[in-house]
Design a protein around this motif. Structure first.
Motif, PDB file in Angstrom:
ATOM      1  N   ARG A  37       5.564  -1.217  -8.506  1.00 15.28           N
ATOM      2  CA  ARG A  37       6.795  -0.280  -8.342  1.00 15.28           C
ATOM      3  C   ARG A  37       6.783   0.915  -7.366  1.00 15.28           C
ATOM      4  O   ARG A  37       7.833   1.262  -6.610  1.00 15.28           O
ATOM      5  CB  ARG A  37       7.240   0.096  -9.706  1.00 15.28           C
ATOM      6  N   GLU A  38       5.602   1.486  -6.993  1.00 17.64           N
ATOM      7  CA  GLU A  38       5.285   2.535  -6.132  1.00 17.64           C
ATOM      8  C   GLU A  38       5.741   2.130  -4.960  1.00 17.64           C
ATOM      9  O   GLU A  38       6.034   2.794  -3.856  1.00 17.64           O
ATOM     10  CB  GLU A  38       3.924   2.998  -6.228  1.00 17.64           C
ATOM     11  N   GLU A  39       5.638   0.765  -4.415  1.00 16.43           N
ATOM     12  CA  GLU A  39       5.941   0.199  -3.087  1.00 16.43           C
ATOM     13  C   GLU A  39       7.310  -0.325  -2.876  1.00 16.43           C
ATOM     14  O   GLU A  39       7.809  -0.207  -2.116  1.00 16.43           O
ATOM     15  CB  GLU A  39       4.909  -0.816  -2.906  1.00 16.43           C
ATOM     16  N   VAL A  92       9.715   5.917  -3.374  1.00 15.17           N
ATOM     17  CA  VAL A  92       9.196   4.294  -3.270  1.00 15.17           C
ATOM     18  C   VAL A  92       9.760   3.850  -1.749  1.00 15.17           C
ATOM     19  O   VAL A  92      10.861   4.033  -1.397  1.00 15.17           O
ATOM     20  CB  VAL A  92      10.019   3.376  -4.157  1.00 15.17           C
TER      21      VAL A  92
END
Ligand code: SF4
Length: 314
Positions: A37-39, A92
């Motif tokens: 999710r961070e990307e 993100v």
């Protein structure tokens, strides 16, 4: 907005069902495993309660209870953002908001307002809105205004536009969607005015049925491979697709050998099959499927809780 429940898996996709002024709305957050999710994080929101178009393969078109207001769409977006990023800062790099769940976005001008407000509402440097449309004739004004919004707020490749094409035969296209749609030449004429240097390529999406007429030569005569990208998807086994006896041309078995991808690539197009997750078909979360069943009283939240992985809201 009253959240009725959520459905799905944390590491793949979660479908939320909610009530807004006594109408049922659905929205989704999804990941693309193994990307964290961070990307990359994708929110998919509805623009209407149901849909007036009624395409052959889409459960969203089983009823139509009106357009969602600007604030109604923000309620869905806010809900998903606050759960993950309570401060409203979304660091993100690929943060997509797709207006692609229930409803034809170009028939709801509130979508334009949401697009104008999004950049000031959240601290989200990776924000990329995506509009997917069948290009209805009465969406002309919306689509003209959309060019200005894209150039003003989302230039340099920060906007994704997708046209649902489905077939190269106009009669077949009208049978699948409605006879009130632009033909391919009109879409290409618009695309010429849309596309500026640095923009993302426009996506031409084909949901491929077993007997679809899709002629890559026709596509290459009308659309410039420098400006368009081809996306082929299976026909999902929605209730409407089953009722209309639409069988997918792309299956788990023929995925790797499906010939159209190569044919488009030979003509200079970037092309790929996008399958989503086959698992979605098993849990019934294809576009509009759950809200329609819920609205029609065919399923209740509690029943699905006992029979599937359904999770009640917090
Ligand atoms: S595919 Fe889009 S336009 Fe067609 S019925 Fe579904 S939501 Fe409406």
């Amino acid at each position: 907005m009253e959240l009725l429940g959520r459905f799905g898996k944390e590491d793949l996709a979660i479908l939320y069902i909610a009530k807004q002024e006594d109408k049922i709305v659905e929205f989704v957050e999804s990941l693309q495993p193994p990307i964290p999710r961070e990307e990359k994080w994708v929110l998919i929101i509805s623009t209407m309660y149901g849909c007036p178009v009624g395409c052959l393969m889409c459960d969203a078109g089983e009823y139509y209870h009106g357009k969602i207001s600007t604030e109604g769409m923000f309620e869905a977006i806010d809900y998903m953002i606050k759960k993950r990023f309570p401060e409203g800062k979304i660091p993100v790099p690929k943060f997509k908001i797709q207006f692609a769940r229930m409803g034809e976005p170009t028939l709801n001008k509130n979508v334009l307002e949401v697009l104008r407000l999004l950049p000031e509402r959240y601290d989200a440097p990776g924000l990329m809105p995506c509009i997917s449309t069948i290009a209805p004739k009465n969406g002309d004004e919306f689509l003209e205004e959309l060019i200005e919004i894209k150039d003003r707020y989302y230039s340099s490749g920060n906007f994704q536009l997708q046209f649902s094409i489905h077939s190269t035969d106009q009669t077949e296209r009208e049978k699948w969607m409605t006879n009130n749609i632009w033909d391919l030449a009109k879409i290409a004429e618009y695309g010429e005015r849309w596309y500026k240097k640095g923009d993302r390529k426009i996506t031409l999406n084909f949901a491929v049925a077993a007997d679809s007429t899709i002629n890559p030569e026709i596509v290459s005569h009308i659309f410039d491979p420098e400006k368009y990208w081809i996306k082929l998807t299976p026909v999902n086994p929605t209730n409407k697709a089953k009722d209309n006896k639409l069988q997918s041309g792309i299956t788990e078995e023929n995925l790797d050998i499906f010939p159209l991808v190569k044919e488009f690539r030979k003509l200079g197009f970037g092309a790929a099959i996008s399958i989503g997750e086959w698992e979605e078909n098993d849990i019934g979360t294809n576009c509009g499927q759950f809200a329609t069943q819920y609205t029609n009283g065919r399923v209740s939240i509690r029943e699905s809780y006992t029979t599937t992985e359904y999770t009640l809201s917090d």
